[in-house]
Write a protein that holds these residues in place. Sequence first.
Motif, PDB file in Angstrom:
ATOM      1  N   GLN A   3       0.836  -1.196   0.000  1.00 41.00           N
ATOM      2  CA  GLN A   3       0.000   0.000   0.000  1.00 41.00           C
ATOM      3  C   GLN A   3       0.874   1.250   0.000  1.00 41.00           C
ATOM      4  N   ASP A   4       1.923   1.249   0.807  1.00 37.16           N
ATOM      5  CA  ASP A   4       2.826   2.398   0.867  1.00 37.16           C
ATOM      6  C   ASP A   4       3.523   2.625  -0.471  1.00 37.16           C
ATOM      7  N   VAL A   5       3.976   1.555  -1.097  1.00 37.27           N
ATOM      8  CA  VAL A   5       4.686   1.671  -2.375  1.00 37.27           C
ATOM      9  C   VAL A   5       3.776   2.211  -3.468  1.00 37.27           C
ATOM     10  N   PHE A   6       2.567   1.678  -3.569  1.00 41.04           N
ATOM     11  CA  PHE A   6       1.724   1.973  -4.719  1.00 41.04           C
ATOM     12  C   PHE A   6       0.699   3.082  -4.492  1.00 41.04           C
ATOM     13  N   LYS A   7       0.767   3.811  -3.369  1.00 39.14           N
ATOM     14  CA  LYS A   7      -0.167   4.915  -3.138  1.00 39.14           C
ATOM     15  C   LYS A   7       0.342   6.247  -3.696  1.00 39.14           C
ATOM     16  N   SER A   8       1.548   6.288  -4.149  1.00 37.15           N
ATOM     17  CA  SER A   8       2.189   7.520  -4.608  1.00 37.15           C
ATOM     18  C   SER A   8       1.483   8.121  -5.819  1.00 37.15           C
ATOM     19  N   HIS A   9       1.505   9.460  -5.904  1.00 37.10           N
ATOM     20  CA  HIS A   9       0.961  10.131  -7.093  1.00 37.10           C
ATOM     21  C   HIS A   9       1.773   9.788  -8.340  1.00 37.10           C
ATOM     22  N   LEU A  10       3.035   9.425  -8.159  1.00 41.12           N
ATOM     23  CA  LEU A  10       3.850   9.008  -9.299  1.00 41.12           C
ATOM     24  C   LEU A  10       3.289   7.734  -9.927  1.00 41.12           C
ATOM     25  N   VAL A  11       2.832   6.825  -9.088  1.00 42.26           N
ATOM     26  CA  VAL A  11       2.226   5.580  -9.580  1.00 42.26           C
ATOM     27  C   VAL A  11       0.948   5.903 -10.327  1.00 42.26           C
ATOM     28  N   ARG A  12       0.094   6.724  -9.737  1.00 48.97           N
ATOM     29  CA  ARG A  12      -1.177   7.088 -10.377  1.00 48.97           C
ATOM     30  C   ARG A  12      -0.963   7.788 -11.707  1.00 48.97           C
ATOM     31  N   ASP A  13       0.146   8.552 -11.817  1.00 48.82           N
ATOM     32  CA  ASP A  13       0.429   9.308 -13.037  1.00 48.82           C
ATOM     33  C   ASP A  13       1.251   8.523 -14.055  1.00 48.82           C
ATOM     34  N   GLY A  14       1.542   7.247 -13.764  1.00 48.42           N
ATOM     35  CA  GLY A  14       2.263   6.407 -14.708  1.00 48.42           C
ATOM     36  C   GLY A  14       3.744   6.728 -14.813  1.00 48.42           C
ATOM     37  N   LYS A  15       4.339   7.206 -13.746  1.00 46.33           N
ATOM     38  CA  LYS A  15       5.761   7.578 -13.739  1.00 46.33           C
ATOM     39  C   LYS A  15       6.622   6.405 -13.278  1.00 46.33           C
ATOM     40  N   VAL A  16       7.786   6.703 -12.759  1.00 47.10           N
ATOM     41  CA  VAL A  16       8.760   5.702 -12.329  1.00 47.10           C
ATOM     42  C   VAL A  16       9.024   5.887 -10.840  1.00 47.10           C
ATOM     43  N   ILE A  17       9.084   4.766 -10.107  1.00 47.84           N
ATOM     44  CA  ILE A  17       9.445   4.803  -8.693  1.00 47.84           C
ATOM     45  C   ILE A  17      10.571   3.801  -8.463  1.00 47.84           C
ATOM     46  N   SER A  58       5.470 -10.187  -8.568  1.00 46.57           N
ATOM     47  CA  SER A  58       4.146 -10.640  -8.998  1.00 46.57           C
ATOM     48  C   SER A  58       3.133  -9.502  -8.934  1.00 46.57           C
ATOM     49  N   GLU A  59       3.194  -8.701  -7.863  1.00 43.51           N
ATOM     50  CA  GLU A  59       2.278  -7.560  -7.747  1.00 43.51           C
ATOM     51  C   GLU A  59       2.569  -6.498  -8.795  1.00 43.51           C
ATOM     52  N   VAL A  60       3.836  -6.251  -9.064  1.00 46.15           N
ATOM     53  CA  VAL A  60       4.210  -5.276 -10.105  1.00 46.15           C
ATOM     54  C   VAL A  60       3.598  -5.706 -11.440  1.00 46.15           C
ATOM     55  N   TYR A  61       3.774  -6.954 -11.804  1.00 45.58           N
ATOM     56  CA  TYR A  61       3.260  -7.444 -13.092  1.00 45.58           C
ATOM     57  C   TYR A  61       1.738  -7.560 -13.096  1.00 45.58           C
ATOM     58  N   ARG A  62       1.139  -7.867 -11.963  1.00 47.98           N
ATOM     59  CA  ARG A  62      -0.326  -7.916 -11.878  1.00 47.98           C
ATOM     60  C   ARG A  62      -0.926  -6.560 -12.237  1.00 47.98           C
ATOM     61  N   ARG A  63      -0.216  -5.499 -11.878  1.00 44.73           N
ATOM     62  CA  ARG A  63      -0.669  -4.142 -12.174  1.00 44.73           C
ATOM     63  C   ARG A  63      -0.345  -3.716 -13.610  1.00 44.73           C
ATOM     64  N   GLY A  64       0.338  -4.582 -14.351  1.00 42.37           N
ATOM     65  CA  GLY A  64       0.690  -4.243 -15.727  1.00 42.37           C
ATOM     66  C   GLY A  64       1.950  -3.412 -15.838  1.00 42.37           C
ATOM     67  N   PHE A  65       2.734  -3.339 -14.762  1.00 42.48           N
ATOM     68  CA  PHE A  65       3.961  -2.554 -14.743  1.00 42.48           C
ATOM     69  C   PHE A  65       5.148  -3.444 -15.083  1.00 42.48           C
ATOM     70  N   ARG A  66       6.316  -2.838 -15.204  1.00 42.68           N
ATOM     71  CA  ARG A  66       7.569  -3.542 -15.444  1.00 42.68           C
ATOM     72  C   ARG A  66       8.578  -3.080 -14.401  1.00 42.68           C
ATOM     73  N   ALA A  67       9.592  -3.914 -14.143  1.00 43.77           N
ATOM     74  CA  ALA A  67      10.609  -3.551 -13.162  1.00 43.77           C
ATOM     75  C   ALA A  67      11.971  -4.050 -13.619  1.00 43.77           C
ATOM     76  N   PHE A  78       8.524   0.806 -13.489  1.00 42.64           N
ATOM     77  CA  PHE A  78       7.915   1.656 -14.501  1.00 42.64           C
ATOM     78  C   PHE A  78       6.409   1.482 -14.361  1.00 42.64           C
ATOM     79  N   CYS A  79       5.738   2.475 -13.843  1.00 38.50           N
ATOM     80  CA  CYS A  79       4.322   2.367 -13.484  1.00 38.50           C
ATOM     81  C   CYS A  79       3.420   2.690 -14.673  1.00 38.50           C
ATOM     82  N   ASN A  80       3.693   2.040 -15.769  1.00 43.76           N
ATOM     83  CA  ASN A  80       2.904   2.179 -16.981  1.00 43.76           C
ATOM     84  C   ASN A  80       3.166   0.943 -17.826  1.00 43.76           C
TER      85      ASN A  80
END
Length: 81
Positions: free
Chosen positions: A15-29, A47-56, A66-68
Motif C-alpha cells: 500500500q505504501d509503495v503503490f499509493k504515490s501520485h507518481l504511480v497514479r500518473d504512470g511515472k517511475v518509482i 508478482s504484484e508489479v506485473y499484476r498491475r501491468g507494470f515492469r521492473a 515503470f508504473c505504466n
Amino acid sequence: MDRLPPNTSPEAFLQDVFKSHLVRDGKVIRRAARDVDRYIGRDAFISEVYRRGFRAIENAGQIIIFCNQDPVRILRPRKSD
C-alpha cells in the motif's frame, strides 16, 4: 517512502509503495531491493508489479518500477561512421 517499522505487514508495504501520485500518473518509482526482500519478498513483489501491468528492473541494489505499460528500452550511443 517513510521508514516502516520492522513488523510492517506485506500488505502495508505494498500500500505504501503503490499509493504515490507518481504511480497514479504512470511515472517511475524505486525501492531498495533489501526493503522489498525484508517486507514482502522479491517474488511476491514482482508478482504484484506485473499484476498491475507494470515492469521492473534492478540495478545497484535498487528496484526501478515503470508504473505504466510503455516499452522499456536500454539506450545506447549510436554508432558513428
